[in-house]
Design a protein around this motif. Sequence first.
Motif, PDB file in Angstrom:
ATOM      1  N   SER A  12       0.664  -1.328   0.041  1.00 57.01           N
ATOM      2  CA  SER A  12       0.045  -0.046   0.001  1.00 57.01           C
ATOM      3  C   SER A  12       0.926   1.318   0.046  1.00 57.01           C
ATOM      4  CB  SER A  12      -0.819  -0.039   1.219  1.00 57.01           C
ATOM      5  OG  SER A  12      -0.114   0.175   2.378  1.00 57.01           O
ATOM      6  N   ILE A  13       2.096   1.129   0.310  1.00 56.46           N
ATOM      7  CA  ILE A  13       2.997   2.467   0.480  1.00 56.46           C
ATOM      8  C   ILE A  13       4.250   2.220  -0.296  1.00 56.46           C
ATOM      9  CG2 ILE A  13       1.879   3.202   2.454  1.00 56.46           C
ATOM     10  CD1 ILE A  13       4.498   2.396   4.080  1.00 56.46           C
ATOM     11  N   ILE A  14       4.669   1.026  -0.353  1.00 56.13           N
ATOM     12  CA  ILE A  14       6.001   0.897  -0.882  1.00 56.13           C
ATOM     13  C   ILE A  14       6.073   0.622  -2.267  1.00 56.13           C
ATOM     14  CG2 ILE A  14       8.089  -0.596  -0.993  1.00 56.13           C
ATOM     15  CD1 ILE A  14       7.718   0.754   1.665  1.00 56.13           C
ATOM     16  N   ARG A  15       6.912   1.259  -3.067  1.00 53.24           N
ATOM     17  CA  ARG A  15       6.714   1.228  -4.654  1.00 53.24           C
ATOM     18  C   ARG A  15       8.335   0.773  -5.093  1.00 53.24           C
ATOM     19  NH1 ARG A  15       3.475   4.896  -3.049  1.00 53.24           N
ATOM     20  NH2 ARG A  15       4.821   6.148  -2.161  1.00 53.24           N
ATOM     21  N   GLY A  16       8.156  -0.122  -6.107  1.00 55.01           N
ATOM     22  CA  GLY A  16       9.437  -0.333  -6.816  1.00 55.01           C
ATOM     23  C   GLY A  16      10.279  -1.718  -5.983  1.00 55.01           C
ATOM     24  N   ALA A  17       9.148  -2.278  -5.663  1.00 53.41           N
ATOM     25  CA  ALA A  17       9.721  -3.558  -4.727  1.00 53.41           C
ATOM     26  C   ALA A  17       9.862  -4.617  -6.098  1.00 53.41           C
ATOM     27  CB  ALA A  17       8.932  -4.119  -3.837  1.00 53.41           C
ATOM     28  N   ALA A  52      13.404   3.488   6.754  1.00 49.12           N
ATOM     29  CA  ALA A  52      13.685   2.190   6.520  1.00 49.12           C
ATOM     30  C   ALA A  52      13.644   1.649   5.024  1.00 49.12           C
ATOM     31  CB  ALA A  52      12.388   1.193   7.186  1.00 49.12           C
ATOM     32  N   PRO A  53      12.737   2.088   4.143  1.00 43.92           N
ATOM     33  CA  PRO A  53      12.982   2.049   2.727  1.00 43.92           C
ATOM     34  C   PRO A  53      14.453   2.127   2.088  1.00 43.92           C
ATOM     35  CG  PRO A  53      10.811   2.871   2.995  1.00 43.92           C
ATOM     36  CD  PRO A  53      11.716   3.028   4.358  1.00 43.92           C
ATOM     37  N   LEU A  54      14.813   3.269   2.620  1.00 46.24           N
ATOM     38  CA  LEU A  54      16.025   3.739   2.006  1.00 46.24           C
ATOM     39  C   LEU A  54      17.409   2.848   2.587  1.00 46.24           C
ATOM     40  CD1 LEU A  54      17.685   7.368   1.527  1.00 46.24           C
ATOM     41  CD2 LEU A  54      18.922   5.911   3.012  1.00 46.24           C
ATOM     42  N   ALA A  55      17.305   2.723   4.083  1.00 50.65           N
ATOM     43  CA  ALA A  55      18.378   1.813   4.754  1.00 50.65           C
ATOM     44  C   ALA A  55      18.128   0.245   4.036  1.00 50.65           C
ATOM     45  CB  ALA A  55      17.961   1.461   6.112  1.00 50.65           C
ATOM     46  N   ASP A 234      10.512  10.647  -3.614  1.00 46.42           N
ATOM     47  CA  ASP A 234       9.595   9.793  -2.887  1.00 46.42           C
ATOM     48  C   ASP A 234      10.319   8.823  -2.189  1.00 46.42           C
ATOM     49  OD1 ASP A 234       7.640   7.783  -2.280  1.00 46.42           O
ATOM     50  OD2 ASP A 234       6.890   7.680  -4.253  1.00 46.42           O
ATOM     51  N   PHE A 235      10.306   8.970  -0.658  1.00 51.19           N
ATOM     52  CA  PHE A 235      10.910   8.250   0.094  1.00 51.19           C
ATOM     53  C   PHE A 235      10.776   6.736   0.437  1.00 51.19           C
ATOM     54  CE2 PHE A 235       7.933   9.808   2.765  1.00 51.19           C
ATOM     55  CZ  PHE A 235       7.752   8.991   3.849  1.00 51.19           C
ATOM     56  N   HIS A 236       9.602   6.448  -0.535  1.00 55.07           N
ATOM     57  CA  HIS A 236       9.010   5.000  -0.350  1.00 55.07           C
ATOM     58  C   HIS A 236       9.231   4.316  -1.821  1.00 55.07           C
ATOM     59  CE1 HIS A 236       5.986   5.930   3.103  1.00 55.07           C
ATOM     60  NE2 HIS A 236       7.122   5.311   3.549  1.00 55.07           N
ATOM     61  N   ASP A 237      10.046   4.959  -2.660  1.00 56.81           N
ATOM     62  CA  ASP A 237      10.073   4.375  -3.915  1.00 56.81           C
ATOM     63  C   ASP A 237      11.498   3.842  -3.879  1.00 56.81           C
ATOM     64  OD1 ASP A 237      10.367   3.759  -6.596  1.00 56.81           O
ATOM     65  OD2 ASP A 237       9.228   5.536  -7.191  1.00 56.81           O
ATOM     66  N   LEU A 238      11.505   2.450  -3.925  1.00 54.27           N
ATOM     67  CA  LEU A 238      12.793   1.838  -3.700  1.00 54.27           C
ATOM     68  C   LEU A 238      13.644   2.096  -4.920  1.00 54.27           C
ATOM     69  CD1 LEU A 238      11.825  -1.716  -2.194  1.00 54.27           C
ATOM     70  CD2 LEU A 238      12.092   0.486  -1.054  1.00 54.27           C
ATOM     71  N   ASP A 239      12.751   1.799  -6.235  1.00 53.58           N
ATOM     72  CA  ASP A 239      13.568   2.213  -7.440  1.00 53.58           C
ATOM     73  C   ASP A 239      14.521   3.516  -7.626  1.00 53.58           C
ATOM     74  OD1 ASP A 239      13.415  -0.497  -8.270  1.00 53.58           O
ATOM     75  OD2 ASP A 239      11.733   0.035  -9.644  1.00 53.58           O
ATOM     76  N   GLU A 240      13.669   4.632  -7.069  1.00 53.14           N
ATOM     77  CA  GLU A 240      14.247   5.904  -7.028  1.00 53.14           C
ATOM     78  C   GLU A 240      15.341   5.988  -6.234  1.00 53.14           C
ATOM     79  OE1 GLU A 240      12.893  10.659  -6.180  1.00 53.14           O
ATOM     80  OE2 GLU A 240      11.245   9.022  -5.985  1.00 53.14           O
ATOM     81  N   ILE A 241      15.236   5.659  -5.013  1.00 51.25           N
ATOM     82  CA  ILE A 241      16.274   5.623  -3.746  1.00 51.25           C
ATOM     83  C   ILE A 241      17.600   4.712  -4.545  1.00 51.25           C
ATOM     84  CG2 ILE A 241      17.092   4.806  -1.754  1.00 51.25           C
ATOM     85  CD1 ILE A 241      13.952   4.964  -0.990  1.00 51.25           C
ATOM     86  N   GLU A 242      17.323   3.715  -5.249  1.00 47.37           N
ATOM     87  CA  GLU A 242      18.597   2.941  -5.724  1.00 47.37           C
ATOM     88  C   GLU A 242      19.266   3.871  -6.869  1.00 47.37           C
ATOM     89  OE1 GLU A 242      19.930  -1.326  -7.623  1.00 47.37           O
ATOM     90  OE2 GLU A 242      17.455  -0.743  -7.580  1.00 47.37           O
ATOM     91  N   ARG A 243      18.294   4.487  -7.783  1.00 43.99           N
ATOM     92  CA  ARG A 243      18.955   5.104  -8.927  1.00 43.99           C
ATOM     93  C   ARG A 243      19.712   6.421  -8.371  1.00 43.99           C
ATOM     94  NH1 ARG A 243      16.990   9.832 -11.171  1.00 43.99           N
ATOM     95  NH2 ARG A 243      15.098   9.447 -10.166  1.00 43.99           N
ATOM     96  N   ILE A 244      19.233   7.074  -7.410  1.00 48.80           N
ATOM     97  CA  ILE A 244      19.984   8.310  -7.018  1.00 48.80           C
ATOM     98  C   ILE A 244      21.064   7.857  -6.331  1.00 48.80           C
ATOM     99  CG2 ILE A 244      19.699  10.396  -5.179  1.00 48.80           C
ATOM    100  CD1 ILE A 244      18.129  10.607  -7.921  1.00 48.80           C
ATOM    101  N   LEU A 245      21.291   6.850  -5.370  1.00 55.84           N
ATOM    102  CA  LEU A 245      22.107   6.421  -4.562  1.00 55.84           C
ATOM    103  C   LEU A 245      23.198   5.955  -5.469  1.00 55.84           C
ATOM    104  CD1 LEU A 245      20.693   4.882  -1.483  1.00 55.84           C
ATOM    105  CD2 LEU A 245      21.571   7.193  -1.626  1.00 55.84           C
ATOM    106  N   THR A 246      22.971   5.341  -6.512  1.00 54.24           N
ATOM    107  CA  THR A 246      23.900   4.937  -7.762  1.00 54.24           C
ATOM    108  C   THR A 246      24.597   5.863  -8.105  1.00 54.24           C
ATOM    109  OG1 THR A 246      22.405   2.783  -7.880  1.00 54.24           O
ATOM    110  CG2 THR A 246      24.241   3.320  -9.760  1.00 54.24           C
ATOM    111  N   VAL A 247      23.929   7.185  -8.502  1.00 54.96           N
ATOM    112  CA  VAL A 247      24.474   8.176  -9.035  1.00 54.96           C
ATOM    113  C   VAL A 247      25.371   8.977  -7.988  1.00 54.96           C
ATOM    114  CG1 VAL A 247      23.869  10.385 -10.110  1.00 54.96           C
ATOM    115  CG2 VAL A 247      22.555   8.379 -10.791  1.00 54.96           C
ATOM    116  N   ALA A 248      24.993   8.799  -6.937  1.00 49.31           N
ATOM    117  CA  ALA A 248      25.379   9.556  -5.896  1.00 49.31           C
ATOM    118  C   ALA A 248      26.894   9.159  -5.644  1.00 49.31           C
ATOM    119  CB  ALA A 248      24.674   9.556  -4.579  1.00 49.31           C
ATOM    120  N   ARG A 249      27.193   7.824  -5.898  1.00 48.80           N
ATOM    121  CA  ARG A 249      28.492   7.356  -5.615  1.00 48.80           C
ATOM    122  C   ARG A 249      29.521   7.429  -6.676  1.00 48.80           C
ATOM    123  NH1 ARG A 249      27.858   1.355  -4.015  1.00 48.80           N
ATOM    124  NH2 ARG A 249      30.163   1.510  -3.242  1.00 48.80           N
TER     125      ARG A 249
END
Length: 694
Positions: A12-17, A52-55, A234-249
């Motif tokens: 209901s809240i997690i996206r990109g799983a 938690a989603p980001l972690a 979107d702090f609940h979107d796993l794919d967005e989090i992964e994309r940004i963290l991958t760019v960040a490194r």
Amino acid sequence: MSPSTAAVPGSSIIRGARSDAESRAVAAAIAIPAVVVQSKGHGHAGTAMAMAPLAHVLFHRVLRHNPADPEWEGRDRFILSAGHASLLLYTQLHLSGYDLDLSDIAMSRTLGARTPGHPELGVTPGVEMSTGPLGQGFASAIGLAISLRRDESLHDAHEGVWGADVFTLAGDGCLQEGVSAEAASLAGALGVDNLVAIWDDNRITIDGPTDLAFSENVRERFRAYGWRVLDIVDFHDLDEIERILTVARERTGQPTLVAVRSVIASPSTSIEGTSAAHAGALGELETANVLATLGFSPDSTLTTLVDDSVREVTRETQSRGVDLHRKWQEREELWRAHHPQLAHRRDELMLSAPLRMPPAVSAAVESALDAVTRTDIETPTATRKTNGAVIAALASKGVLFGGSADLSGSTNVAIPGDAVSASHPEGDFIHFGIREHAMAAILSGIALHGLWRPYGSTYLAFSDYQRPSIRLAALMNLPTTYIYTHDSVAVGEDGPTHQPVEQIASLRTVPGLSVIRPADAAEVVSAWRAVLSGPASPVAFVLSRQDVPALPPRENLDDKVRQGAYVVWQHGEGDDIALIATGSEVALILESAREIARDGTAVRVISMPCVEWFEHADSEWRQSVLPDAIRARVAVEAGRGDVWYRWVGLNGRVVGIDEFGESGSGSEVLARKGITVSAVVSAARETLAATASA
């Protein structure tokens, strides 16, 4: 939403799983802090829930780490600067497969638990640093990144072996603390591009919204520092989090700030986004509502939250870690084959690494110290000068890494070579700028890397700026070295603002910190030998600006200094009275003792360069230096005398300075404040009389 979709926890809240199991795993990671804190009635669930989603993405998709080997040298590092969110870290360590059970998480914040209220180095596997005081983890992460980047630049030869990245999670509170501003400014200037700082932009502090006292544009502030700034919307979107963290490194020549616009305690409908979410239980009803919103039974427990499907998907991180580790070992073997001289040099550093117990002292280092001994110990000289010669000698052997807070010439730590810079990360030393607090925190980060013994220097009066970082270094038993010069009112004309009075006594109150105040050049070198060969712990060298006389020749001085105190000189059996001092005052009490001895009094002169070492010496040594039978005692130090009453007893006397100094020549101020031969002799007569009549 269809019933089948709604039945999957987290959907209901997690996206990109990537699967239903991953959705459930993230939902469980959100729920665990709420359940644990509710069961105890205390703790910090809000940030742990929201992040938690980001972690999850960080630990299971982005970080290079191996739960089976938390000390793997090739791993990325993660430091939770917002240490109150410890349940966030503990949950991911457990789910990733570190040696941490659900029962450990349930026991958090209880006496003897492996999951203390804030993360502690050496207590929980996978915890890289003790954190909690806000901003400290952020600043030390910068030091760790600087050190790792230097390691890579000096040794890697583009083989991809020593190129680890550092991630840190900070909150609004971390970024309000001044230490983070100092450190971020330096990181930008040095182009520390193996650093990713994740900012939980939830805009809430304990007293209320951040705009009560915090109106700046953080993103623009960091851009002004020279950072790259990325946003996770979107702090609940796993794919967005992964994309940004991958760019960040990605290495761009700049450190990166990832701003995450979150809602604290989400998905709690009653307290999310409020200061009430910072600490304390959500309440039984609201915890049940959170569980229901996530798709769990309202009466779920930790064991029902983490079912087989969750374990199956999260423990893939174990096999991923083993594979990453194996591939790294293959690259390391090639690196050793292709670059044997680099490998040998780095291996030599590891043998003498200060985190080893005990570290080895190489023949080259001993030779360097011997060279200082031959040139500096026989003539009057400031102890800061001799210490500077030691710093230069050790730095030339690759043992030390550090610098000064804009005072390298005055504190005598200037060494040949080039400074660390954005284009020269392998530099020989760091210009910290006028940032004493950040310098101390950065030293802790360098120490956490473990390859070099870090040092930083400033005037003793400014050690107060560094206390939070010194305290954490002591808590972690890190081998940080603080070089403090201009050690007393003998500083002179600069006046009371620059004349330390209370600082030495204050530093001695820090558990685990050894405060070393050498009496002459020979003691400086002997103290360094003790530090280099001893167990990991922080030390503070307190050094004179003015020249001090060389004391009489002493046999086995290294062993004597290592014990913290020893007899420099005595008349007769030296059993009538003991005069005790440190630093420049040892020469003063030696002169006083000779005057006292003229009437036949058996007096001994004791130099105590390190009170803490003497406290830990065996009783036989302590009795040989300061036997109980000698009841007439005088301690002399040009600062507050609090610590000395333990050593002089009820009938003893302390000659010290318990008020601020004045502007004038150093000798005049010392005389005005009573640090004189006549004052010592008078105190000696008083204690002799008092003990005779007792």
